[in-house]
Design a protein around this motif. Structure first.
Motif, PDB file in Angstrom:
ATOM      1  N   SER A   1      -9.617  37.893 -13.581  1.00  0.00           N
ATOM      2  CA  SER A   1      -9.759  36.517 -14.047  1.00  0.00           C
ATOM      3  C   SER A   1      -8.575  36.111 -14.903  1.00  0.00           C
ATOM      4  CB  SER A   1     -11.061  36.342 -14.829  1.00  0.00           C
ATOM      5  OG  SER A   1     -11.048  37.133 -15.988  1.00  0.00           O
ATOM      6  N   GLY A   2      -8.241  34.831 -14.834  1.00  0.00           N
ATOM      7  CA  GLY A   2      -7.134  34.290 -15.618  1.00  0.00           C
ATOM      8  C   GLY A   2      -7.414  32.852 -16.003  1.00  0.00           C
ATOM      9  N   LEU A   3      -6.931  32.459 -17.179  1.00  0.00           N
ATOM     10  CA  LEU A   3      -7.080  31.096 -17.683  1.00  0.00           C
ATOM     11  C   LEU A   3      -5.723  30.405 -17.717  1.00  0.00           C
ATOM     12  CD1 LEU A   3      -9.382  31.495 -20.820  1.00  0.00           C
ATOM     13  CD2 LEU A   3      -9.932  30.253 -18.748  1.00  0.00           C
ATOM     14  N   GLY A   4      -5.693  29.126 -17.401  1.00  0.00           N
ATOM     15  CA  GLY A   4      -4.477  28.323 -17.539  1.00  0.00           C
ATOM     16  C   GLY A   4      -3.310  28.860 -16.739  1.00  0.00           C
ATOM     17  N   GLU A   5      -2.206  29.108 -17.425  1.00  0.00           N
ATOM     18  CA  GLU A   5      -0.988  29.576 -16.763  1.00  0.00           C
ATOM     19  C   GLU A   5      -1.116  30.994 -16.224  1.00  0.00           C
ATOM     20  OE1 GLU A   5       2.393  28.950 -19.254  1.00  0.00           O
ATOM     21  OE2 GLU A   5       1.945  26.816 -19.515  1.00  0.00           O
ATOM     22  N   ALA A   6      -2.130  31.723 -16.654  1.00  0.00           N
ATOM     23  CA  ALA A   6      -2.337  33.084 -16.170  1.00  0.00           C
ATOM     24  C   ALA A   6      -2.997  33.122 -14.793  1.00  0.00           C
ATOM     25  CB  ALA A   6      -3.174  33.876 -17.174  1.00  0.00           C
ATOM     26  N   ILE A   7      -3.356  31.956 -14.256  1.00  0.00           N
ATOM     27  CA  ILE A   7      -3.946  31.904 -12.917  1.00  0.00           C
ATOM     28  C   ILE A   7      -2.976  32.492 -11.901  1.00  0.00           C
ATOM     29  CG2 ILE A   7      -4.593  30.305 -11.065  1.00  0.00           C
ATOM     30  CD1 ILE A   7      -5.994  28.618 -13.178  1.00  0.00           C
ATOM     31  N   ASN A   8      -1.687  32.161 -12.032  1.00  0.00           N
ATOM     32  CA  ASN A   8      -0.680  32.690 -11.102  1.00  0.00           C
ATOM     33  C   ASN A   8      -0.613  34.213 -11.160  1.00  0.00           C
ATOM     34  OD1 ASN A   8       0.037  30.145 -10.205  1.00  0.00           O
ATOM     35  ND2 ASN A   8       1.667  29.928 -11.736  1.00  0.00           N
ATOM     36  N   VAL A   9      -0.768  34.783 -12.338  1.00  0.00           N
ATOM     37  CA  VAL A   9      -0.731  36.232 -12.507  1.00  0.00           C
ATOM     38  C   VAL A   9      -1.943  36.869 -11.815  1.00  0.00           C
ATOM     39  CG1 VAL A   9      -0.706  38.105 -14.186  1.00  0.00           C
ATOM     40  CG2 VAL A   9       0.533  35.998 -14.678  1.00  0.00           C
ATOM     41  N   ALA A  10      -3.115  36.254 -11.975  1.00  0.00           N
ATOM     42  CA  ALA A  10      -4.328  36.775 -11.339  1.00  0.00           C
ATOM     43  C   ALA A  10      -4.202  36.740  -9.818  1.00  0.00           C
ATOM     44  CB  ALA A  10      -5.544  35.965 -11.791  1.00  0.00           C
ATOM     45  N   VAL A  11      -3.683  35.640  -9.291  1.00  0.00           N
ATOM     46  CA  VAL A  11      -3.506  35.506  -7.845  1.00  0.00           C
ATOM     47  C   VAL A  11      -2.479  36.522  -7.340  1.00  0.00           C
ATOM     48  CG1 VAL A  11      -2.688  33.953  -6.026  1.00  0.00           C
ATOM     49  CG2 VAL A  11      -4.227  33.104  -7.792  1.00  0.00           C
ATOM     50  N   ALA A  12      -1.398  36.727  -8.081  1.00  0.00           N
ATOM     51  CA  ALA A  12      -0.365  37.695  -7.678  1.00  0.00           C
ATOM     52  C   ALA A  12      -0.940  39.106  -7.610  1.00  0.00           C
ATOM     53  CB  ALA A  12       0.808  37.646  -8.647  1.00  0.00           C
ATOM     54  N   ALA A  13      -1.743  39.484  -8.606  1.00  0.00           N
ATOM     55  CA  ALA A  13      -2.326  40.828  -8.622  1.00  0.00           C
ATOM     56  C   ALA A  13      -3.279  41.017  -7.444  1.00  0.00           C
ATOM     57  CB  ALA A  13      -3.060  41.075  -9.946  1.00  0.00           C
ATOM     58  N   ALA A  14      -4.137  40.035  -7.194  1.00  0.00           N
ATOM     59  CA  ALA A  14      -5.097  40.144  -6.083  1.00  0.00           C
ATOM     60  C   ALA A  14      -4.372  40.157  -4.739  1.00  0.00           C
ATOM     61  CB  ALA A  14      -6.085  38.994  -6.137  1.00  0.00           C
ATOM     62  N   THR A  15      -3.359  39.320  -4.594  1.00  0.00           N
ATOM     63  CA  THR A  15      -2.613  39.242  -3.337  1.00  0.00           C
ATOM     64  C   THR A  15      -1.918  40.560  -3.024  1.00  0.00           C
ATOM     65  OG1 THR A  15      -2.244  36.887  -3.685  1.00  0.00           O
ATOM     66  CG2 THR A  15      -0.801  37.973  -2.114  1.00  0.00           C
ATOM     67  N   GLU A  16      -1.329  41.175  -4.013  1.00  0.00           N
ATOM     68  CA  GLU A  16      -0.615  42.433  -3.797  1.00  0.00           C
ATOM     69  C   GLU A  16      -1.570  43.558  -3.413  1.00  0.00           C
ATOM     70  OE1 GLU A  16       2.738  44.774  -3.372  1.00  0.00           O
ATOM     71  OE2 GLU A  16       2.558  42.611  -3.593  1.00  0.00           O
ATOM     72  N   VAL A  17      -2.730  43.610  -4.031  1.00  0.00           N
ATOM     73  CA  VAL A  17      -3.728  44.632  -3.718  1.00  0.00           C
ATOM     74  C   VAL A  17      -4.199  44.488  -2.267  1.00  0.00           C
ATOM     75  CG1 VAL A  17      -6.111  45.310  -4.215  1.00  0.00           C
ATOM     76  CG2 VAL A  17      -4.502  45.035  -6.080  1.00  0.00           C
TER      77      VAL A  17
ATOM     78  N   VAL B   1      -6.413  38.762 -17.153  1.00  0.00           N
ATOM     79  CA  VAL B   1      -4.953  38.755 -17.190  1.00  0.00           C
ATOM     80  C   VAL B   1      -4.467  37.638 -18.111  1.00  0.00           C
ATOM     81  CG1 VAL B   1      -4.799  39.731 -14.877  1.00  0.00           C
ATOM     82  CG2 VAL B   1      -4.686  37.270 -15.164  1.00  0.00           C
ATOM     83  N   THR B   2      -3.274  37.844 -18.682  1.00  0.00           N
ATOM     84  CA  THR B   2      -2.645  36.857 -19.558  1.00  0.00           C
ATOM     85  C   THR B   2      -1.191  36.693 -19.145  1.00  0.00           C
ATOM     86  OG1 THR B   2      -1.840  38.466 -21.172  1.00  0.00           O
ATOM     87  CG2 THR B   2      -4.095  37.638 -21.496  1.00  0.00           C
ATOM     88  N   THR B   3      -0.499  35.802 -19.818  1.00  0.00           N
ATOM     89  CA  THR B   3       0.936  35.636 -19.558  1.00  0.00           C
ATOM     90  C   THR B   3       1.764  36.447 -20.557  1.00  0.00           C
ATOM     91  OG1 THR B   3       0.935  33.637 -20.933  1.00  0.00           O
ATOM     92  CG2 THR B   3       0.689  33.345 -18.545  1.00  0.00           C
ATOM     93  N   LYS B   4       1.104  37.204 -21.433  1.00  0.00           N
ATOM     94  CA  LYS B   4       1.820  37.997 -22.430  1.00  0.00           C
ATOM     95  C   LYS B   4       2.521  39.205 -21.826  1.00  0.00           C
ATOM     96  CE  LYS B   4      -1.149  36.562 -26.185  1.00  0.00           C
ATOM     97  NZ  LYS B   4      -2.136  36.942 -27.181  1.00  0.00           N
ATOM     98  N   LYS B   5       2.000  39.695 -20.701  1.00  0.00           N
ATOM     99  CA  LYS B   5       2.611  40.829 -20.000  1.00  0.00           C
ATOM    100  C   LYS B   5       3.046  40.359 -18.622  1.00  0.00           C
ATOM    101  CE  LYS B   5       0.090  44.312 -22.505  1.00  0.00           C
ATOM    102  NZ  LYS B   5      -1.000  45.222 -22.537  1.00  0.00           N
ATOM    103  N   PRO B   6       4.045  41.000 -18.035  1.00  0.00           N
ATOM    104  CA  PRO B   6       4.529  40.556 -16.716  1.00  0.00           C
ATOM    105  C   PRO B   6       3.501  40.815 -15.617  1.00  0.00           C
ATOM    106  CG  PRO B   6       5.616  42.587 -17.372  1.00  0.00           C
ATOM    107  CD  PRO B   6       4.806  42.135 -18.556  1.00  0.00           C
ATOM    108  N   PRO B   7       3.570  40.049 -14.527  1.00  0.00           N
ATOM    109  CA  PRO B   7       2.638  40.252 -13.415  1.00  0.00           C
ATOM    110  C   PRO B   7       2.657  41.683 -12.877  1.00  0.00           C
ATOM    111  CG  PRO B   7       3.818  38.202 -13.117  1.00  0.00           C
ATOM    112  CD  PRO B   7       4.437  38.896 -14.289  1.00  0.00           C
ATOM    113  N   SER B   8       3.816  42.333 -12.915  1.00  0.00           N
ATOM    114  CA  SER B   8       3.918  43.704 -12.398  1.00  0.00           C
ATOM    115  C   SER B   8       2.981  44.661 -13.150  1.00  0.00           C
ATOM    116  CB  SER B   8       5.358  44.201 -12.481  1.00  0.00           C
ATOM    117  OG  SER B   8       5.811  44.184 -13.816  1.00  0.00           O
TER     118      SER B   8
END
Length: 128
Positions: A77-93, A40-47
């Motif tokens: 997996s996510g690096l740097g600021e994308a960690i929040n996106v990775a956690v959001a995706a896993a949490t929602e699943v 995951v990256t921060t280039k696309k929204p978490p949704s």
């Protein structure tokens, strides 16, 4: 290779009785059948990543009518600021009951070209 720890001693069939085809998102790769690595990256929204993770674990039908079977293991997996996106995706699943958390791994790898590291997270979600 080191012996597996007690959390990873569950036998995981590479296909779980399902034939997983290629990944639909450009950030996801499938090294072994039934296992997908989604970066995951921060280039696309978490949704976007939440929707992608859900479709990997539920299976989808392509525009051509081809049925893609659900996968067994999703590594997010996510690096740097994308960690929040990775956690959001896993949490929602997990919240929607599509999978269970198997492992959360953090590290601080050295980045090529710099003398600095960058935080990294890798979350393993198993299909229910």
């Amino acid at each position: 290779p080191p012996p597996p720890d007690s959390a990873s001693q569950r036998p995981i069939s590479p296909t779980c009785g399902m034939a997983a085809e290629g990944a639909t998102a450009t950030e996801a790769t499938e090294a072994t059948p039934g296992v997908v690595d989604m970066k995951v990256t921060t280039k696309k929204p978490p949704s976007f990543y939440i929707r992608s993770a859900k479709s990997f674990l539920t299976g989808v039908e392509t525009a051509e009518g081809e049925k893609k079977e659900p996968i067994c293991v999703l590594n997010i997996s996510g690096l740097g600021e994308a960690i929040n996106v990775a956690v959001a995706a896993a949490t929602e699943v997990v919240r929607e009951g599509l999978g269970t958390l198997d492992k959360v791994e953090t590290s601080y790898p050295e980045m090529a070209g710099t003398n600095r590291g960058c935080p990294r997270i890798c979350i393993t979600v198993l299909h229910k």
